[in-house]
Design an enzyme around this catalytic site. Structure first.
Site, PDB file in Angstrom:
ATOM      1  N   SER A 103       0.848  -1.194   0.000  1.00 30.03           N
ATOM      2  CA  SER A 103       0.000   0.000   0.000  1.00 30.03           C
ATOM      3  C   SER A 103       0.882   1.242   0.000  1.00 30.03           C
ATOM      4  O   SER A 103       2.065   1.173   0.354  1.00 30.03           O
ATOM      5  CB  SER A 103      -0.898  -0.001   1.245  1.00 30.03           C
ATOM      6  N   TYR A 128      -3.118  -0.148  10.427  1.00 29.22           N
ATOM      7  CA  TYR A 128      -3.095  -0.566   9.027  1.00 29.22           C
ATOM      8  C   TYR A 128      -1.724  -0.268   8.421  1.00 29.22           C
ATOM      9  O   TYR A 128      -1.146  -1.096   7.712  1.00 29.22           O
ATOM     10  CB  TYR A 128      -4.192   0.168   8.255  1.00 29.22           C
TER      11      TYR A 128
END
Length: 255
Positions: free
Chosen positions: A146, A159
């Site tokens: 990501s 996250y």
């Protein structure tokens, strides 16, 4: 001749979490490059619908339903699939989740779910598939990272931690398994229009911020991840190992 390096004809690709969003887009893109597709998820009805869509486009598709966070279930499913003579040549570890909350109030159970879904699944599925790849002396593993592998934003610290872990696990996979003929790399999307990000897509203030923050000035389209995934899944990346390729419209390159 050089275009043949990107040809995936005769290869079989397993994409976890591929009934929708980025996973489905990557499955369709790999199919268009010639690969036979193995869809994965926990919801069999969604898998069946996704498989039907791919078959309508001419793809050869299998569905393999298992929980990527369950080590025993993963091993049983992968070993059974391989035992049937259907070797997995390409693995895309895409399964993941998001949860947003201020760090000081972040629920412990949500943190544990993030760890299991975003990190443990990559370990479990990667290990189960790699054991067979190692025996054959070849294989491609693409772990979906990501933009948060490199950057943080308020409300998603856990996250961010999980995606940083995926990038480092990718380096570890390459370090251990390159000697066996495997190439293990990360693919890091920036901000893309997906079901996972729908709340942000629908937020005009966030979208305006993103347009200013990203040099490309917009959200990414999931189809724009396909080329990078084909590269990392093909012979074109035969000496690329342990790296993370950012596809983010330039957001990690700018202040």
């Amino acid at each position: 001749m050089s275009l043949q390096l990107f040809d995936l004809t005769g290869r079989r690709a397993l994409i976890t979490g591929s009934s929708q969003g980025i996973g489905f887009a990557l499955a369709r893109g790999l199919a268009d490059a010639g690969a036979e597709i193995v869809l994965n998820g926990r919801d069999t009805s969604r898998l069946d619908a996704a498989a039907a869509r791919l078959r309508d486009g001419g793809a050869t598709v299998h569905s393999l339903a298992f929980d990527a966070t369950d080590a025993k279930a993963v091993r049983t499913a992968i070993d059974g699939f391989e035992a049937a003579g259907t070797a997995i040549d390409i693995l895309v570890n895409n399964a993941g989740m998001q949860y947003r909350a201020p760090l000081e109030d972040f629920p412990a159970d949500a943190f544990e779910r993030l760890l299991q879904t975003n990190v443990a699944s990559v370990f479990h599925v990667g290990q189960a598939v790699a054991r067979h790849m190692i025996a054959r002396g070849a294989g491609k593993i693409v772990n979906i990272c990501s933009v948060q592998t490199a950057l943080a934003r308020p409300g998603i610290a856990p996250y961010t931690a999980t995606k940083g872990a995926v990038a480092n696990l990718t380096k570890g996979m390459a370090t251990d398994w390159a000697q066996h003929g495997l190439q293990c790399n990360g693919l890091a999307p920036g901000y893309f229009e997906t079901p996972l990000n729908q709340a942000l897509v629908d937020d005009p203030d966030f979208t305006a911020w993103l347009a200013k923050r990203t040099p490309a000035g917009r959200w990414g389209k999931v189809e724009e991840l396909v080329g990078a995934c084909i590269f990392l899944s093909s012979d074109a990346s035969s000496f690329v190992n342990g790296t993370t390729l950012f596809v983010d419209g330039g957001i990690t390159a700018s202040l």
